[in-house]
Design a protein around this motif. Structure first.
Motif, PDB file in Angstrom:
ATOM      1  N   ILE A  31       0.760  -1.354   0.206  1.00  0.00           N
ATOM      2  CA  ILE A  31       0.049  -0.068   0.125  1.00  0.00           C
ATOM      3  C   ILE A  31       0.910   1.232  -0.009  1.00  0.00           C
ATOM      4  CG2 ILE A  31      -1.707   1.405   1.254  1.00  0.00           C
ATOM      5  CD1 ILE A  31      -2.530  -1.249   2.504  1.00  0.00           C
ATOM      6  N   ALA A  32       0.569   2.056  -1.136  1.00  0.00           N
ATOM      7  CA  ALA A  32       1.258   3.342  -1.054  1.00  0.00           C
ATOM      8  C   ALA A  32       0.473   4.641  -0.418  1.00  0.00           C
ATOM      9  CB  ALA A  32       2.034   3.791  -2.590  1.00  0.00           C
ATOM     10  N   VAL A  33       1.252   5.366   0.350  1.00  0.00           N
ATOM     11  CA  VAL A  33       0.334   6.661   0.617  1.00  0.00           C
ATOM     12  C   VAL A  33       1.163   7.653   0.191  1.00  0.00           C
ATOM     13  CG1 VAL A  33      -0.092   7.786   2.845  1.00  0.00           C
ATOM     14  CG2 VAL A  33       0.340   5.385   3.043  1.00  0.00           C
ATOM     15  N   MET A  34       0.382   8.553  -0.400  1.00  0.00           N
ATOM     16  CA  MET A  34       0.726   9.705  -1.301  1.00  0.00           C
ATOM     17  C   MET A  34       0.001  11.006  -0.749  1.00  0.00           C
ATOM     18  SD  MET A  34       1.013   7.802  -5.099  1.00  0.00           S
ATOM     19  CE  MET A  34       1.828   9.046  -5.734  1.00  0.00           C
ATOM     20  N   SER A  35       0.360  12.009  -1.539  1.00  0.00           N
ATOM     21  CA  SER A  35      -0.338  13.480  -1.532  1.00  0.00           C
ATOM     22  C   SER A  35       0.430  14.225  -2.413  1.00  0.00           C
ATOM     23  CB  SER A  35      -0.256  13.945  -0.086  1.00  0.00           C
ATOM     24  OG  SER A  35      -0.900  15.060  -0.263  1.00  0.00           O
ATOM     25  N   GLY A  36      -0.398  15.048  -3.280  1.00  0.00           N
ATOM     26  CA  GLY A  36       0.134  16.090  -4.006  1.00  0.00           C
ATOM     27  C   GLY A  36       0.816  17.063  -3.379  1.00  0.00           C
ATOM     28  N   LYS A  37       0.219  17.458  -2.150  1.00  0.00           N
ATOM     29  CA  LYS A  37       0.507  18.503  -1.193  1.00  0.00           C
ATOM     30  C   LYS A  37       1.608  17.978  -0.048  1.00  0.00           C
ATOM     31  CE  LYS A  37      -0.099  22.930  -0.132  1.00  0.00           C
ATOM     32  NZ  LYS A  37       0.506  24.008  -1.022  1.00  0.00           N
ATOM     33  N   GLY A  38       2.484  18.993   0.238  1.00  0.00           N
ATOM     34  CA  GLY A  38       3.346  18.792   1.346  1.00  0.00           C
ATOM     35  C   GLY A  38       2.779  19.249   2.745  1.00  0.00           C
ATOM     36  N   GLY A  39       3.106  18.713   3.929  1.00  0.00           N
ATOM     37  CA  GLY A  39       2.440  19.302   5.034  1.00  0.00           C
ATOM     38  C   GLY A  39       1.318  18.966   5.279  1.00  0.00           C
ATOM     39  N   VAL A 166      -3.498   2.786  -3.555  1.00  0.00           N
ATOM     40  CA  VAL A 166      -2.898   3.967  -2.973  1.00  0.00           C
ATOM     41  C   VAL A 166      -3.782   4.791  -2.023  1.00  0.00           C
ATOM     42  CG1 VAL A 166      -1.840   6.352  -3.347  1.00  0.00           C
ATOM     43  CG2 VAL A 166      -1.278   4.493  -5.010  1.00  0.00           C
ATOM     44  N   VAL A 167      -3.474   5.243  -0.785  1.00  0.00           N
ATOM     45  CA  VAL A 167      -3.970   5.982   0.027  1.00  0.00           C
ATOM     46  C   VAL A 167      -3.787   7.407  -0.201  1.00  0.00           C
ATOM     47  CG1 VAL A 167      -4.622   6.641   2.417  1.00  0.00           C
ATOM     48  CG2 VAL A 167      -4.390   4.324   1.661  1.00  0.00           C
ATOM     49  N   MET A 168      -4.558   8.386  -0.630  1.00  0.00           N
ATOM     50  CA  MET A 168      -4.238   9.638  -0.624  1.00  0.00           C
ATOM     51  C   MET A 168      -4.857  10.596   0.572  1.00  0.00           C
ATOM     52  SD  MET A 168      -3.183  10.416  -3.640  1.00  0.00           S
ATOM     53  CE  MET A 168      -2.773   9.447  -5.229  1.00  0.00           C
ATOM     54  N   VAL A 169      -3.614  11.560   0.911  1.00  0.00           N
ATOM     55  CA  VAL A 169      -4.077  12.106   2.218  1.00  0.00           C
ATOM     56  C   VAL A 169      -4.183  13.648   1.618  1.00  0.00           C
ATOM     57  CG1 VAL A 169      -3.299  13.091   4.432  1.00  0.00           C
ATOM     58  CG2 VAL A 169      -2.681  10.870   3.622  1.00  0.00           C
ATOM     59  N   THR A 170      -5.035  14.422   2.297  1.00  0.00           N
ATOM     60  CA  THR A 170      -5.314  15.896   1.916  1.00  0.00           C
ATOM     61  C   THR A 170      -5.698  16.597   3.082  1.00  0.00           C
ATOM     62  OG1 THR A 170      -6.352  17.409   0.510  1.00  0.00           O
ATOM     63  CG2 THR A 170      -7.751  15.697   1.218  1.00  0.00           C
ATOM     64  N   THR A 171      -5.746  17.982   3.103  1.00  0.00           N
ATOM     65  CA  THR A 171      -6.232  18.731   4.162  1.00  0.00           C
ATOM     66  C   THR A 171      -7.468  19.220   3.572  1.00  0.00           C
ATOM     67  OG1 THR A 171      -4.622  20.453   3.475  1.00  0.00           O
ATOM     68  CG2 THR A 171      -4.196  19.031   5.615  1.00  0.00           C
ATOM     69  N   PRO A 172      -8.270  19.983   4.238  1.00  0.00           N
ATOM     70  CA  PRO A 172      -9.732  20.546   3.851  1.00  0.00           C
ATOM     71  C   PRO A 172      -9.723  21.744   2.626  1.00  0.00           C
ATOM     72  CG  PRO A 172      -9.763  20.389   6.137  1.00  0.00           C
ATOM     73  CD  PRO A 172      -8.212  20.404   5.825  1.00  0.00           C
ATOM     74  N   GLN A 173      -8.396  22.294   2.682  1.00  0.00           N
ATOM     75  CA  GLN A 173      -8.206  23.492   1.694  1.00  0.00           C
ATOM     76  C   GLN A 173      -8.570  23.198   0.360  1.00  0.00           C
ATOM     77  OE1 GLN A 173      -5.897  22.492   4.163  1.00  0.00           O
ATOM     78  NE2 GLN A 173      -4.393  24.239   4.431  1.00  0.00           N
ATOM     79  N   ALA A 174      -8.872  24.018  -0.494  1.00  0.00           N
ATOM     80  CA  ALA A 174      -9.008  23.853  -1.938  1.00  0.00           C
ATOM     81  C   ALA A 174      -7.523  23.728  -2.492  1.00  0.00           C
ATOM     82  CB  ALA A 174      -9.998  25.084  -2.409  1.00  0.00           C
ATOM     83  N   VAL A 175      -6.812  24.479  -2.142  1.00  0.00           N
ATOM     84  CA  VAL A 175      -5.231  24.348  -2.598  1.00  0.00           C
ATOM     85  C   VAL A 175      -4.666  23.057  -2.427  1.00  0.00           C
ATOM     86  CG1 VAL A 175      -4.110  25.321  -0.705  1.00  0.00           C
ATOM     87  CG2 VAL A 175      -3.315  25.735  -2.786  1.00  0.00           C
ATOM     88  N   ALA A 176      -5.029  22.295  -1.490  1.00  0.00           N
ATOM     89  CA  ALA A 176      -4.388  21.074  -1.106  1.00  0.00           C
ATOM     90  C   ALA A 176      -5.239  20.096  -2.094  1.00  0.00           C
ATOM     91  CB  ALA A 176      -4.591  20.559   0.363  1.00  0.00           C
ATOM     92  N   GLY A 177      -6.555  20.194  -2.165  1.00  0.00           N
ATOM     93  CA  GLY A 177      -7.109  19.521  -3.026  1.00  0.00           C
ATOM     94  C   GLY A 177      -6.777  19.418  -4.539  1.00  0.00           C
ATOM     95  N   GLU A 178      -6.462  20.514  -4.782  1.00  0.00           N
ATOM     96  CA  GLU A 178      -6.243  20.743  -6.337  1.00  0.00           C
ATOM     97  C   GLU A 178      -4.843  20.031  -6.578  1.00  0.00           C
ATOM     98  OE1 GLU A 178      -7.634  21.861  -8.970  1.00  0.00           O
ATOM     99  OE2 GLU A 178      -9.166  21.798  -7.510  1.00  0.00           O
ATOM    100  N   ASP A 179      -3.805  20.115  -5.703  1.00  0.00           N
ATOM    101  CA  ASP A 179      -2.600  19.311  -5.882  1.00  0.00           C
ATOM    102  C   ASP A 179      -2.880  17.640  -5.724  1.00  0.00           C
ATOM    103  OD1 ASP A 179      -0.885  21.380  -6.204  1.00  0.00           O
ATOM    104  OD2 ASP A 179      -0.530  21.508  -4.083  1.00  0.00           O
ATOM    105  N   VAL A 180      -3.849  17.402  -4.744  1.00  0.00           N
ATOM    106  CA  VAL A 180      -4.075  15.777  -4.767  1.00  0.00           C
ATOM    107  C   VAL A 180      -4.680  15.337  -5.714  1.00  0.00           C
ATOM    108  CG1 VAL A 180      -5.380  14.437  -3.239  1.00  0.00           C
ATOM    109  CG2 VAL A 180      -4.126  16.000  -1.987  1.00  0.00           C
ATOM    110  N   ARG A 181      -5.611  16.297  -6.496  1.00  0.00           N
ATOM    111  CA  ARG A 181      -6.266  15.995  -7.740  1.00  0.00           C
ATOM    112  C   ARG A 181      -5.118  15.481  -8.962  1.00  0.00           C
ATOM    113  NH1 ARG A 181     -11.155  17.587  -9.719  1.00  0.00           N
ATOM    114  NH2 ARG A 181     -11.348  19.161  -8.124  1.00  0.00           N
ATOM    115  N   LYS A 182      -4.105  16.352  -9.024  1.00  0.00           N
ATOM    116  CA  LYS A 182      -3.099  15.851  -9.905  1.00  0.00           C
ATOM    117  C   LYS A 182      -2.531  14.408  -9.593  1.00  0.00           C
ATOM    118  CE  LYS A 182      -2.095  20.673 -10.424  1.00  0.00           C
ATOM    119  NZ  LYS A 182      -0.948  21.619  -9.912  1.00  0.00           N
ATOM    120  N   CYS A 183      -2.311  14.501  -8.230  1.00  0.00           N
ATOM    121  CA  CYS A 183      -1.872  12.832  -7.961  1.00  0.00           C
ATOM    122  C   CYS A 183      -2.717  11.703  -8.179  1.00  0.00           C
ATOM    123  CB  CYS A 183      -1.520  13.092  -6.288  1.00  0.00           C
ATOM    124  SG  CYS A 183       0.082  12.061  -5.735  1.00  0.00           S
TER     125      CYS A 183
END
Length: 281
Positions: A31-39, A166-183
């Protein structure tokens, strides 16, 4: 042009590929854990996910593939460990019962030494991790990736086959979501399953008045999952104790099993477990 050298290089890469396949064949689930956004708390999720599997008596491994910020050893309290060699290969470090860990942190000449590598060297290091380390028989391997869609996560996705997902991790903000969308789109493009999205740092309950304060917003992860047509695994609130336990080298869910965030995390783990494992032990 040195033809012999090129041919030798191709042979070495082919042999490495064969070795990786053999190593990974002893691991039931990956299982890979990923996110398009750091932090966003991706490493925190990875460590607690691995600890939860270990707690349920699954023989578990975790690879820290974040070469520039290898925090997993510190979170597990083994940052000063030294890798050992066996006739079969490098041995991962035992962090707790049923949980072993591998990280570039164990190979640094001095604590705090930076990794200043370009893409090919990073790709080579990760592939060497996968080919040279002998995990033995594992029930599950968790791979903690750095943020983004660059060399490290791409190497993991292409080298470990098949990945359970893959498990994707995001925070609630739209800017994080946009980066996760790419991932998410990157993973879908490689035909790898998305096990789901976790919304981390979703709300904070004041310890004095017990009112919930949405510091970073709320619901962005669920909305993103619906838009991308991928499972939503749940939300994890901000909890001050998480940082404290990590600094002490102890997974939060093991130290605070009755806390609200631990209960929510266990529910998320159960969803992942039901998706990945055909049957529980």
């Amino acid at each position: 042009m040195d033809i012999d050298s090129e041919e030798d290089q191709k042979k070495l890469l082919m042999q490495q590929e064969i070795t990786i396949v053999k190593r990974m064949s002893h691991i039931s689930h990956k299982i890979a854990v990923m996110s398009g956004k750091g932090g966003v708390g991706k490493s925190t999720v990875s460590v607690n996910l691995a600890a939860a599997f270990a707690l349920e008596n699954y023989q578990t491994g975790i690879i820290d593939v974040d070469l520039h910020g290898p925090d997993v050893p510190h979170m597990l309290g083994v940052e000063n460990a030294i890798l050992k060699q066996s006739p079969q290969g490098i041995l991962p470090v035992k962090a707790m019962e049923n949980l072993e860990v591998l990280s570039i942190e164990f190979m640094l000449p001095v604590k705090g030494a930076p990794i200043i590598w370009r893409g090919p060297k990073k790709t080579g290091a990760i592939r060497q991790f996968l080919s040279d380390v002998t995990w033995g028989n594992l029930d599950v391997l968790v791979i903690d990736n750095p943020p983004g869609t660059g060399d490290e996560p791409l190497t993991v996705l292409q080298s470990i086959s098949p990945l359970d997902g893959v498990v994707m991790v995001t925070t609630p903000q739209a800017v994080a979501g946009e980066d996760v969308r790419k991932c998410v789109n990157m993973v879908k493009g490689l035909n790898i399953p998305i096990l789901g999205i976790i919304e981390n740092m979703s709300g904070f309950t004041c310890p004095h008045c017990h009112e919930e304060i949405n510091i970073l917003g709320k619901g962005g992860g669920k909305q993103l999952a619906e838009e991308l047509d991928v499972p939503y695994l749940g939300s994890l609130p901000i909890e001050t104790g998480v940082g404290k336990t990590q600094d002490q080298g102890k997974p939060f869910i093991l130290e605070n099993p009755d806390s609200e965030i631990s209960k929510k995390f266990i529910k998320i783990v159960s969803k992942i477990e039901n998706k990945v494992f055909n049957s529980k032990k």
